[in-house]
Design a protein around this motif. Structure first.
Motif, PDB file in Angstrom:
ATOM      1  N   SER A  28       0.849  -1.192   0.000  1.00  0.00           N
ATOM      2  CA  SER A  28       0.000   0.000   0.000  1.00  0.00           C
ATOM      3  C   SER A  28       0.884   1.242   0.000  1.00  0.00           C
ATOM      4  N   PHE A  29       0.362   2.336  -0.582  1.00  0.00           N
ATOM      5  CA  PHE A  29       1.056   3.627  -0.447  1.00  0.00           C
ATOM      6  C   PHE A  29       0.027   4.725  -0.267  1.00  0.00           C
ATOM      7  N   ASP A  30       0.494   5.860   0.266  1.00  0.00           N
ATOM      8  CA  ASP A  30      -0.313   7.067   0.445  1.00  0.00           C
ATOM      9  C   ASP A  30       0.519   8.252  -0.016  1.00  0.00           C
ATOM     10  N   GLY A  33      -0.407  15.518  -1.164  1.00  0.00           N
ATOM     11  CA  GLY A  33      -0.519  16.465  -2.275  1.00  0.00           C
ATOM     12  C   GLY A  33      -1.750  16.139  -3.085  1.00  0.00           C
ATOM     13  N   GLU A  34      -1.660  15.068  -3.874  1.00  0.00           N
ATOM     14  CA  GLU A  34      -2.830  14.610  -4.614  1.00  0.00           C
ATOM     15  C   GLU A  34      -3.750  13.750  -3.743  1.00  0.00           C
ATOM     16  N   ASP A  35      -3.264  13.389  -2.548  1.00  0.00           N
ATOM     17  CA  ASP A  35      -4.025  12.576  -1.599  1.00  0.00           C
ATOM     18  C   ASP A  35      -4.548  11.302  -2.261  1.00  0.00           C
ATOM     19  N   VAL A  36      -3.634  10.606  -2.943  1.00  0.00           N
ATOM     20  CA  VAL A  36      -3.951   9.363  -3.633  1.00  0.00           C
ATOM     21  C   VAL A  36      -3.366   8.198  -2.847  1.00  0.00           C
ATOM     22  N   SER A  37      -4.159   7.146  -2.719  1.00  0.00           N
ATOM     23  CA  SER A  37      -3.723   5.929  -2.038  1.00  0.00           C
ATOM     24  C   SER A  37      -3.983   4.728  -2.932  1.00  0.00           C
ATOM     25  N   ARG A  45      -5.440 -19.321  -0.471  1.00  0.00           N
ATOM     26  CA  ARG A  45      -5.940 -20.411   0.379  1.00  0.00           C
ATOM     27  C   ARG A  45      -5.538 -21.739  -0.268  1.00  0.00           C
ATOM     28  N   PRO A  46      -4.303 -22.168  -0.002  1.00  0.00           N
ATOM     29  CA  PRO A  46      -3.788 -23.359  -0.685  1.00  0.00           C
ATOM     30  C   PRO A  46      -4.559 -24.626  -0.360  1.00  0.00           C
ATOM     31  N   ASN A  47      -5.140 -24.740   0.840  1.00  0.00           N
ATOM     32  CA  ASN A  47      -5.893 -25.956   1.162  1.00  0.00           C
ATOM     33  C   ASN A  47      -7.180 -26.071   0.349  1.00  0.00           C
ATOM     34  N   LEU A  48      -7.675 -24.955  -0.146  1.00  0.00           N
ATOM     35  CA  LEU A  48      -8.846 -24.953  -1.010  1.00  0.00           C
ATOM     36  C   LEU A  48      -8.473 -24.852  -2.489  1.00  0.00           C
ATOM     37  N   GLY A  49      -7.208 -24.507  -2.752  1.00  0.00           N
ATOM     38  CA  GLY A  49      -6.760 -24.382  -4.139  1.00  0.00           C
ATOM     39  C   GLY A  49      -7.241 -23.124  -4.820  1.00  0.00           C
ATOM     40  N   VAL A  50      -7.591 -22.087  -4.034  1.00  0.00           N
ATOM     41  CA  VAL A  50      -8.097 -20.846  -4.621  1.00  0.00           C
ATOM     42  C   VAL A  50      -7.380 -19.652  -3.999  1.00  0.00           C
ATOM     43  N   CYS A  51      -7.508 -18.510  -4.683  1.00  0.00           N
ATOM     44  CA  CYS A  51      -6.986 -17.257  -4.147  1.00  0.00           C
ATOM     45  C   CYS A  51      -7.881 -16.121  -4.613  1.00  0.00           C
ATOM     46  N   SER A  52      -7.647 -14.936  -4.068  1.00  0.00           N
ATOM     47  CA  SER A  52      -8.383 -13.742  -4.478  1.00  0.00           C
ATOM     48  C   SER A  52      -7.394 -12.601  -4.646  1.00  0.00           C
ATOM     49  N   LEU A  53      -7.847 -11.547  -5.308  1.00  0.00           N
ATOM     50  CA  LEU A  53      -6.998 -10.377  -5.542  1.00  0.00           C
ATOM     51  C   LEU A  53      -7.876  -9.134  -5.549  1.00  0.00           C
ATOM     52  N   ALA A  54      -7.455  -8.120  -4.791  1.00  0.00           N
ATOM     53  CA  ALA A  54      -8.136  -6.824  -4.801  1.00  0.00           C
ATOM     54  C   ALA A  54      -7.102  -5.735  -5.054  1.00  0.00           C
ATOM     55  N   VAL A  55      -7.392  -4.855  -6.012  1.00  0.00           N
ATOM     56  CA  VAL A  55      -6.535  -3.711  -6.325  1.00  0.00           C
ATOM     57  C   VAL A  55      -7.425  -2.475  -6.380  1.00  0.00           C
ATOM     58  N   TYR A  56      -7.096  -1.469  -5.556  1.00  0.00           N
ATOM     59  CA  TYR A  56      -7.868  -0.226  -5.533  1.00  0.00           C
ATOM     60  C   TYR A  56      -6.918   0.958  -5.495  1.00  0.00           C
ATOM     61  N   VAL A  57      -7.269   1.999  -6.235  1.00  0.00           N
ATOM     62  CA  VAL A  57      -6.599   3.295  -6.184  1.00  0.00           C
ATOM     63  C   VAL A  57      -7.696   4.329  -5.953  1.00  0.00           C
ATOM     64  N   TRP A  58      -7.510   5.200  -4.959  1.00  0.00           N
ATOM     65  CA  TRP A  58      -8.559   6.160  -4.625  1.00  0.00           C
ATOM     66  C   TRP A  58      -7.965   7.478  -4.156  1.00  0.00           C
ATOM     67  N   ASN A 260      -8.257  10.970   2.921  1.00  0.00           N
ATOM     68  CA  ASN A 260      -9.146  10.245   2.013  1.00  0.00           C
ATOM     69  C   ASN A 260      -9.586   8.991   2.731  1.00  0.00           C
ATOM     70  N   ARG A 261     -10.429   8.188   2.083  1.00  0.00           N
ATOM     71  CA  ARG A 261     -10.826   6.926   2.678  1.00  0.00           C
ATOM     72  C   ARG A 261     -11.489   6.053   1.622  1.00  0.00           C
ATOM     73  N   LEU A 262     -11.416   4.730   1.873  1.00  0.00           N
ATOM     74  CA  LEU A 262     -12.059   3.743   1.007  1.00  0.00           C
ATOM     75  C   LEU A 262     -12.862   2.795   1.881  1.00  0.00           C
ATOM     76  N   ALA A 263     -14.110   2.545   1.506  1.00  0.00           N
ATOM     77  CA  ALA A 263     -14.915   1.508   2.148  1.00  0.00           C
ATOM     78  C   ALA A 263     -14.528   0.176   1.513  1.00  0.00           C
ATOM     79  N   ASN A 264     -13.821  -0.647   2.256  1.00  0.00           N
ATOM     80  CA  ASN A 264     -13.161  -1.804   1.681  1.00  0.00           C
ATOM     81  C   ASN A 264     -13.630  -3.092   2.349  1.00  0.00           C
ATOM     82  N   GLN A 265     -14.229  -3.978   1.563  1.00  0.00           N
ATOM     83  CA  GLN A 265     -14.617  -5.303   2.052  1.00  0.00           C
ATOM     84  C   GLN A 265     -13.519  -6.279   1.663  1.00  0.00           C
ATOM     85  N   ALA A 266     -12.497  -6.385   2.514  1.00  0.00           N
ATOM     86  CA  ALA A 266     -11.317  -7.178   2.170  1.00  0.00           C
ATOM     87  C   ALA A 266     -11.643  -8.662   2.071  1.00  0.00           C
ATOM     88  N   THR A 267     -12.446  -9.179   3.002  1.00  0.00           N
ATOM     89  CA  THR A 267     -12.920 -10.553   2.983  1.00  0.00           C
ATOM     90  C   THR A 267     -14.361 -10.529   3.492  1.00  0.00           C
TER      91      THR A 267
END
Length: 307
Positions: A28-30, A33-37, A45-58, A260-267
């Protein structure tokens, strides 16, 4: 607390057969000046064989994920065939350039975003309960590079954070929320505070992970901490006060204004207000974040009270 090794830049074998055993690798970065994050958050989750990915810029123009400068969440991806030191996952590329210190984070979504950043640790990673196949680390970083969103290019030269966790993290998580609060200005001036939420108050969490204070280049763990949300708007924090004491008896008194702020549903079990925060502490100015993390069933009933 055990020392980290170069192997901790790689995937860790699951310590148990728990289906919720997870590994995360967050950057993560903040940028003032432009107040961008930005947040880049893969969860494996290797035991389930799946993964997820979230990318946000705000930035400060909106906090809803669908109105952010850029937002994309993938909930069900196959586990990658590459390790975290050279990861390729749905447009994301991680490269470990120097173990436990320097990383390239690149992400491309055609016609929408190009992100190319280098993260360099300001200090050695702060490891927590490393052992028994589980652990957590935090590392404030100097971040440089560019983010191009549409026709807007943002030059990044600021401080940021990375953290890693490898341990069970259930989707049906219940219980009080927590706040992950930090500020950085250099290798010599940093703080990280972990508190348990009780309305607008955050109380010290006794145990192995409570946070630390770096002042004049000397790092020491915290022995108490308190976080107070002084002002909110539409449920999210706008002004925060943090007090803490470290094991050397040094006192931290910091006042933060969220930029700034982001409403983030990480999981499914973790909703977070992720807020870029400008801190003033002892005449010093620091940049960081306040992440107020709730179990959704606790946040909903308290929105009116918190406001």
């Amino acid at each position: 607390m055990s020392e980290l090794t170069d192997a901790d830049d790689r995937m860790h074998p699951p310590a148990t057969a728990d289906r919720w055993w997870s590994e995360t690798c967050w950057f993560s970065f903040d940028q003032p000046g432009e107040d961008v994050s930005a947040t880049v958050y893969p969860l494996f989750r290797p035991n389930l064989g799946v993964c997820s990915l979230a990318v946000y810029v705000w930035d400060a123009s909106a906090h809803e994920p669908w109105r952010a400068l850029y937002g994309r969440s993938y909930w069900h991806l196959a586990m990658p065939t590459t390790d975290l030191t050279d990861l390729r996952l749905e447009g994301l590329r991680y490269e470990c350039l120097e173990p436990l210190r320097r990383y390239r984070v690149a992400y491309h979504d055609p016609d929408l975003i190009d992100l190319d950043l280098e993260f360099t640790g300001l200090r050695e990673p702060h490891g927590v309960v490393i052992g028994g196949g589980m652990g957590h680390l935090d590392q404030p970083c100097h971040v440089t590079g560019t983010v191009t969103v549409g026709d807007r290019t943002i030059e990044v030269d600021t401080v940021g954070m990375r953290d890693r966790t490898w341990a069970p993290r259930p989707d049906d998580r219940r219980g009080p929320g927590t706040a992950y609060t930090y500020g950085n200005t250099s290798a010599d001036e940093q703080f990280l505070v972990m508190t348990r939420l009780d309305g607008n108050e955050g109380l010290f969490i006794a145990g192995v992970f409570t946070g630390y204070l770096v002042r004049d280049g000397i790092e020491s763990p915290l022995v108490d901490a308190h976080r107070t949300v002084v002002e909110r708007r539409h449920g999210y924090p706008t002004r925060i006060e943090v007090t803490a004491t470290d094991a050397l008896g040094r006192r931290l008194e910091a006042e933060g204004i969220t930029r700034n702020r982001l409403a983030n549903q990480a999981t499914p079990g973790m909703f977070a207000w992720m807020s870029m925060t400008e801190w003033t502490a002892g005449g010093r100015s620091l940049i960081g974040e306040d992440q107020e993390v709730w179990s959704p069933e606790h946040l909903g009933p308290r929105l009116d009270e918190l406001g």
